[in-house]
Scaffold this motif. Structure first.
Motif, mmCIF file in Angstrom:
data_model
loop_
_atom_site.group_PDB
_atom_site.id
_atom_site.type_symbol
_atom_site.label_atom_id
_atom_site.label_comp_id
_atom_site.label_asym_id
_atom_site.label_seq_id
_atom_site.Cartn_x
_atom_site.Cartn_y
_atom_site.Cartn_z
ATOM 1 N N GLN A 23 45.646 43.328 48.422
ATOM 2 C CA GLN A 23 45.406 41.916 48.434
ATOM 3 C C GLN A 23 43.901 41.337 47.573
ATOM 4 N N ILE A 24 43.269 42.297 47.302
ATOM 5 C CA ILE A 24 41.936 41.606 46.370
ATOM 6 C C ILE A 24 42.266 42.168 45.242
ATOM 7 N N PHE A 25 42.478 43.485 44.757
ATOM 8 C CA PHE A 25 42.427 43.959 43.619
ATOM 9 C C PHE A 25 43.672 44.551 43.057
ATOM 10 N N ASN A 26 44.076 44.162 41.930
ATOM 11 C CA ASN A 26 45.280 44.882 41.078
ATOM 12 C C ASN A 26 44.901 46.390 40.486
ATOM 13 N N GLU A 27 43.650 46.513 40.027
ATOM 14 C CA GLU A 27 43.259 47.721 39.546
ATOM 15 C C GLU A 27 41.624 47.381 39.200
ATOM 16 N N ILE A 28 40.864 48.738 39.266
ATOM 17 C CA ILE A 28 39.561 48.808 38.845
ATOM 18 C C ILE A 28 39.528 49.702 37.661
ATOM 19 N N ASP A 29 38.738 49.479 36.832
ATOM 20 C CA ASP A 29 38.484 50.335 35.625
ATOM 21 C C ASP A 29 37.204 50.696 35.209
ATOM 22 N N ILE A 30 36.918 51.989 35.252
ATOM 23 C CA ILE A 30 35.477 52.250 35.195
ATOM 24 C C ILE A 30 35.480 53.231 33.862
ATOM 25 N N THR A 31 34.340 53.058 33.147
ATOM 26 C CA THR A 31 34.112 53.979 32.019
ATOM 27 C C THR A 31 32.656 54.650 32.227
ATOM 28 N N GLU A 67 41.330 41.438 39.764
ATOM 29 C CA GLU A 67 42.020 40.672 41.016
ATOM 30 C C GLU A 67 43.185 40.029 40.799
ATOM 31 N N THR A 68 43.670 40.074 42.174
ATOM 32 C CA THR A 68 45.160 39.640 42.380
ATOM 33 C C THR A 68 45.226 38.178 42.061
ATOM 34 N N GLN A 69 44.333 37.429 42.054
ATOM 35 C CA GLN A 69 44.446 36.153 41.665
ATOM 36 C C GLN A 69 44.441 35.598 40.270
ATOM 37 N N GLY A 70 44.027 36.763 39.445
ATOM 38 C CA GLY A 70 43.804 36.556 38.028
ATOM 39 C C GLY A 70 42.417 36.640 37.551
ATOM 40 N N ASP A 71 41.407 36.429 38.649
ATOM 41 C CA ASP A 71 40.102 36.348 38.226
ATOM 42 C C ASP A 71 39.608 37.923 38.083
ATOM 43 N N SER A 72 38.452 37.925 37.184
ATOM 44 C CA SER A 72 37.858 39.530 37.075
ATOM 45 C C SER A 72 36.356 39.475 37.071
ATOM 46 N N THR A 73 36.011 40.713 37.595
ATOM 47 C CA THR A 73 34.496 40.858 37.163
ATOM 48 C C THR A 73 34.187 42.020 36.405
ATOM 49 N N VAL A 74 33.340 41.862 35.291
ATOM 50 C CA VAL A 74 33.105 43.042 34.466
ATOM 51 C C VAL A 74 31.432 43.143 34.653
ATOM 52 N N LEU A 75 31.008 44.558 35.122
ATOM 53 C CA LEU A 75 29.777 44.828 35.321
ATOM 54 C C LEU A 75 29.308 45.824 34.338
ATOM 55 N N ARG A 76 28.148 45.403 33.494
ATOM 56 C CA ARG A 76 27.731 46.413 32.412
ATOM 57 C C ARG A 76 26.467 47.094 32.761
ATOM 58 N N MET A 77 26.453 48.516 33.053
ATOM 59 C CA MET A 77 25.438 49.066 33.473
ATOM 60 C C MET A 77 24.386 49.238 32.090
ATOM 61 N N LYS A 103 31.476 37.322 35.861
ATOM 62 C CA LYS A 103 32.665 36.853 36.812
ATOM 63 C C LYS A 103 33.405 35.955 35.972
ATOM 64 N N HIS A 104 34.799 36.210 35.580
ATOM 65 C CA HIS A 104 35.606 35.715 35.020
ATOM 66 C C HIS A 104 36.729 34.752 35.778
ATOM 67 N N LEU A 105 36.464 33.647 35.838
ATOM 68 C CA LEU A 105 37.258 32.656 36.823
ATOM 69 C C LEU A 105 38.364 31.878 36.071
ATOM 70 N N ARG A 106 39.673 31.840 36.628
ATOM 71 C CA ARG A 106 40.599 31.253 35.776
ATOM 72 C C ARG A 106 40.403 29.621 35.648
ATOM 73 N N ALA A 107 39.403 29.136 36.552
ATOM 74 C CA ALA A 107 39.373 27.739 36.444
ATOM 75 C C ALA A 107 38.341 27.279 35.527
ATOM 76 N N GLN A 116 34.060 29.350 30.752
ATOM 77 C CA GLN A 116 32.988 30.621 30.343
ATOM 78 C C GLN A 116 32.683 31.295 31.881
ATOM 79 N N PRO A 117 32.612 32.810 31.422
ATOM 80 C CA PRO A 117 32.288 33.382 32.694
ATOM 81 C C PRO A 117 30.878 33.033 33.375
ATOM 82 N N LEU A 118 30.731 33.154 34.664
ATOM 83 C CA LEU A 118 29.573 33.119 35.373
ATOM 84 C C LEU A 118 28.619 34.462 35.221
#
Length: 198
Positions: free
Chosen positions: A149-157, A169-179, A44-48, A51-53
């Motif tokens: 209101q929540i997401f700009n876009e979601i990218d899946i590979t 996310e619209t507020q500039g945060d992002s979540t990256v999930l690696r399987m 979880k990448h937070l602007r504030a 380092q990511p959580l």
């Protein structure tokens, strides 16, 4: 001349096969295995924060049952996502969580993506697929007001299964999930069946 024609036909045949990978084929490919198990790393990448959580755990995706999302670090917490909604396990068993929040939307989205439910995703997103069966990229652009209101876009590979999901996310945060080390299986274990039946 015959060799030239044969090679042209082979080339065009291969080209048409390569172009035949669309959303129906992706859905069929991701929905093929009755059960998929693996590990995950979620950042979880937070602007504030500099380092990511990071959290890690395991998941069990069952085509007929739903998704078990088993966090192991930094804390142990089990979630179940199925047709009835989202539940979290505590000392008293599985407890239903409120439906109307961003986390619930995100968890439902994970389930739809991992199951290859493109028809479900198309209700809420414009889908843009590129690539081929072994190496594809899918971009989801939200259509509904709530998701915008929540997401700009979601990218899946992915390839045979999903490899990464990135939620921007619209507020500039992002979540990256690696399987990690995802494996297809034919049946649930007794413990997994119990978790879905509870």
């Amino acid at each position: 001349m015959k060799k030239l024609l044969a090679s042209l036909l082979l080339t065009f045949g291969c080209a048409s096969l390569a172009q035949a990978f669309g959303l129906p084929e992706l859905s069929a490919q991701l929905g093929k295995a009755p059960v998929v198990r693996g590990g995950f790393i979620q950042e979880k990448h937070l602007r504030a924060l500099p380092q990511p959580l990071t959290s890690k755990g395991h998941f069990v995706l069952a085509k007929q049952n739903g998704l078990l999302w088993l966090l192991q670090t930094p804390l142990q917490q089990d979630y179940r996502i199925d047709a009835k909604g989202i539940a979290r396990r505590d000392a008293n068993g599985w407890q239903a969580l409120p439906e109307k929040n961003a986390g619930a939307e995100q968890n439902r989205l994970f389930l739809a993506v991992l199951q290859g439910d493109s028809s479900g995703l198309q209700r809420d997103f414009d889908l843009q697929l590129q690539g081929e069966a072994g190496n594809w990229q899918l971009k989801l652009v939200p259509k509904s007001l709530l998701l915008k209101q929540i997401f700009n876009e979601i990218d899946i590979t992915g390839g045979a299964l999903v490899n990464t999901i990135e939620l921007k996310e619209t507020q500039g945060d992002s979540t990256v999930l690696r399987m990690l080390d995802s494996q297809a299986a034919t049946a649930l274990t007794d413990a997994e069946q119990h978790d879905f039946a509870d």
